[in-house]
Scaffold this motif. Structure first.
Motif, mmCIF file in Angstrom:
data_model
loop_
_atom_site.group_PDB
_atom_site.id
_atom_site.type_symbol
_atom_site.label_atom_id
_atom_site.label_comp_id
_atom_site.label_asym_id
_atom_site.label_seq_id
_atom_site.Cartn_x
_atom_site.Cartn_y
_atom_site.Cartn_z
ATOM 1 N N TYR A 101 16.350 63.782 -5.219
ATOM 2 C CA TYR A 101 16.293 62.327 -5.398
ATOM 3 C C TYR A 101 15.606 61.727 -4.179
ATOM 4 N N TYR A 102 15.258 60.461 -4.316
ATOM 5 C CA TYR A 102 14.566 59.755 -3.232
ATOM 6 C C TYR A 102 15.292 58.445 -2.951
ATOM 7 N N LEU A 103 15.316 58.084 -1.708
ATOM 8 C CA LEU A 103 15.948 56.841 -1.278
ATOM 9 C C LEU A 103 14.906 55.955 -0.602
ATOM 10 N N PHE A 104 15.032 54.670 -0.839
ATOM 11 C CA PHE A 104 14.047 53.717 -0.343
ATOM 12 C C PHE A 104 14.768 52.525 0.301
ATOM 13 N N TRP A 105 14.052 51.869 1.203
ATOM 14 C CA TRP A 105 14.442 50.549 1.668
ATOM 15 C C TRP A 105 13.243 49.620 1.507
ATOM 16 N N TYR A 106 13.538 48.409 0.975
ATOM 17 C CA TYR A 106 12.535 47.364 0.845
ATOM 18 C C TYR A 106 13.044 46.107 1.526
ATOM 19 N N LYS A 107 12.101 45.330 2.043
ATOM 20 C CA LYS A 107 12.405 44.045 2.663
ATOM 21 C C LYS A 107 11.809 42.942 1.796
ATOM 22 N N GLN A 108 12.574 41.869 1.583
ATOM 23 C CA GLN A 108 12.063 40.719 0.849
ATOM 24 C C GLN A 108 12.223 39.479 1.727
ATOM 25 N N PRO A 109 11.173 39.079 2.407
ATOM 26 C CA PRO A 109 11.248 37.888 3.261
ATOM 27 C C PRO A 109 11.348 36.630 2.408
ATOM 28 N N PRO A 110 11.577 35.479 3.019
ATOM 29 C CA PRO A 110 11.719 34.233 2.257
ATOM 30 C C PRO A 110 10.530 33.923 1.357
ATOM 31 N N SER A 111 9.362 34.446 1.668
ATOM 32 C CA SER A 111 8.177 34.222 0.828
ATOM 33 C C SER A 111 8.274 34.942 -0.523
ATOM 34 N N GLY A 112 9.175 35.911 -0.634
ATOM 35 C CA GLY A 112 9.464 36.495 -1.942
ATOM 36 C C GLY A 112 8.845 37.841 -2.266
ATOM 37 N N GLU A 113 7.845 38.274 -1.509
ATOM 38 C CA GLU A 113 7.241 39.560 -1.859
ATOM 39 C C GLU A 113 8.147 40.706 -1.416
ATOM 40 N N TYR A 144 17.335 42.622 2.278
ATOM 41 C CA TYR A 144 16.981 44.033 2.355
ATOM 42 C C TYR A 144 17.633 44.785 1.194
ATOM 43 N N PHE A 145 16.809 45.560 0.501
ATOM 44 C CA PHE A 145 17.283 46.306 -0.648
ATOM 45 C C PHE A 145 17.193 47.801 -0.384
ATOM 46 N N CYS A 146 18.232 48.492 -0.761
ATOM 47 C CA CYS A 146 18.245 49.938 -0.795
ATOM 48 C C CYS A 146 18.037 50.349 -2.258
ATOM 49 N N ALA A 147 17.300 51.436 -2.499
ATOM 50 C CA ALA A 147 17.018 51.848 -3.867
ATOM 51 C C ALA A 147 17.006 53.361 -3.974
ATOM 52 N N LEU A 148 17.230 53.843 -5.189
ATOM 53 C CA LEU A 148 17.348 55.267 -5.473
ATOM 54 C C LEU A 148 16.486 55.622 -6.678
ATOM 55 N N SER A 149 15.751 56.739 -6.589
ATOM 56 C CA SER A 149 15.139 57.307 -7.785
ATOM 57 C C SER A 149 15.644 58.731 -7.925
ATOM 58 N N GLU A 150 15.995 59.097 -9.136
ATOM 59 C CA GLU A 150 16.635 60.384 -9.379
ATOM 60 C C GLU A 150 15.684 61.359 -10.057
ATOM 61 N N GLY A 151 15.759 62.611 -9.664
ATOM 62 C CA GLY A 151 14.903 63.606 -10.276
ATOM 63 C C GLY A 151 13.626 63.809 -9.498
ATOM 64 N N VAL A 152 12.856 64.782 -9.942
ATOM 65 C CA VAL A 152 11.666 65.196 -9.202
ATOM 66 C C VAL A 152 10.541 64.194 -9.312
ATOM 67 N N SER A 153 10.377 63.610 -10.491
ATOM 68 C CA SER A 153 9.162 62.824 -10.722
ATOM 69 C C SER A 153 9.474 61.446 -11.291
ATOM 70 N N ASN A 154 10.393 60.753 -10.684
ATOM 71 C CA ASN A 154 10.804 59.457 -11.214
ATOM 72 C C ASN A 154 10.694 58.342 -10.195
ATOM 73 N N ASP A 155 9.701 58.431 -9.345
ATOM 74 C CA ASP A 155 9.528 57.405 -8.324
ATOM 75 C C ASP A 155 9.316 56.020 -8.908
ATOM 76 N N TYR A 156 8.891 55.969 -10.155
ATOM 77 C CA TYR A 156 8.615 54.696 -10.788
ATOM 78 C C TYR A 156 9.866 54.090 -11.424
ATOM 79 N N LYS A 157 10.994 54.753 -11.339
ATOM 80 C CA LYS A 157 12.239 54.281 -11.928
ATOM 81 C C LYS A 157 13.274 54.133 -10.822
ATOM 82 N N LEU A 158 13.249 52.989 -10.209
ATOM 83 C CA LEU A 158 14.163 52.744 -9.093
ATOM 84 C C LEU A 158 15.415 52.009 -9.552
ATOM 85 N N SER A 159 16.545 52.438 -8.980
ATOM 86 C CA SER A 159 17.800 51.702 -9.133
ATOM 87 C C SER A 159 18.066 51.017 -7.804
#
Lengths: 116, 115
Positions: A32-44, A90-105
């Motif tokens: 599985y893969y773990l991610f962190w994303y930042k969302q500043p007040p501008s929204g991106e 700040y968001f933490c996210a998870l994708s499960e499996g070998v090839s599912n980077d496009y399916k984040l929880s």
């Protein structure tokens, strides 16, 4: 069931303080893969890091550092010497499996406010 | 490269109206996804595509349709808008798997209000 839990809804600190954001995940996959994303007040959404389940090395990038512990299913994020520009959700996210980077929880997010 | 672009940025609909949210990417990414963001819930996956002609449902697909006729475009259609679909919608794209630096690139979002 929630796959990613960010228990802290909001954190408020004074500039130059350190802040640690907690992330606990749940998965039955060994890959599985773990991610962190930042969302500043501008929204991106700004990508911060991607880490695979076989790499438990902690990582440091400037004032950011990440602590990955499979034993506790946690992937915590620390901002050292916080600055006003770090104020964001700040968001933490998870994708499960070998090839599912496009399916984040995603977790629900933690709002960080850094006061001058 | 423009990256991932979304149009419109803002939209107000009346209940029952239909509309299409546009998403395009110029990075030749195989994978594209649609998410919605609601307060206190993070982002939730609506639909995704692993290539032209291939789409599948995510966590919250009801009320939405997608198609992928080209690699570049991945429009999201609301068939009959409901107030529960008021949200911010993000489109994302990513490379094929196997790249160590793989990440999802997100568009700027579309803020949709359904009255």
């Amino acid at each position: 069931a929630q796959k990613v839990t960010q228990a802290q809804t909001e954190i408020s600190v004074v500039e130059k303080e350190d802040v640690t954001l907690d992330c606990v995940y749940e998965t039955r996959d060994t890959t599985y893969y773990l991610f962190w994303y930042k969302q500043p007040p501008s929204g991106e959404l700004v990508f911060l890091i991607r880490r695979n389940s076989f790499d438990e090395q902690n990582e440091i990038s400037g004032r950011y550092s990440w602590n990955f512990q499979k034993s506790t299913s946690s992937f915590n994020f620390t901002i050292t010497a916080s600055q006003v520009v770090d104020s964001a959700v700040y968001f933490c996210a998870l994708s499960e499996g070998v090839s599912n980077d496009y399916k984040l929880s995603f977790g629900a997010g933690t709002t960080v406010t850094v006061r001058a | 490269n423009a990256g991932v672009t979304q149009t419109p940025k803002f939209q107000v609909l009346k209940t029952g109206q239909s509309m299409t949210l546009q998403c395009a990417q110029d990075m030749n990414h195989e994978y594209m996804s649609w998410y919605r963001q609601d307060p206190g819930m993070g982002l939730r996956l609506i639909h995704y595509s692993v290539g032209a002609g291939i789409t599948d449902q995510g966590e919250v697909p009801n009320g939405y349709n997608v198609s992928r006729s080209t690699t570049e475009d991945f429009p999201l259609r609301l068939l009959s808008a409901a107030p529960s679909q008021t949200s911010v919608y993000f489109c994302a794209s990513s490379y094929d798997v196997g790249r160590n630096d793989n990440e999802q690139f997100f568009g700027p979002g579309t803020r949709l209000t359904v009255l």
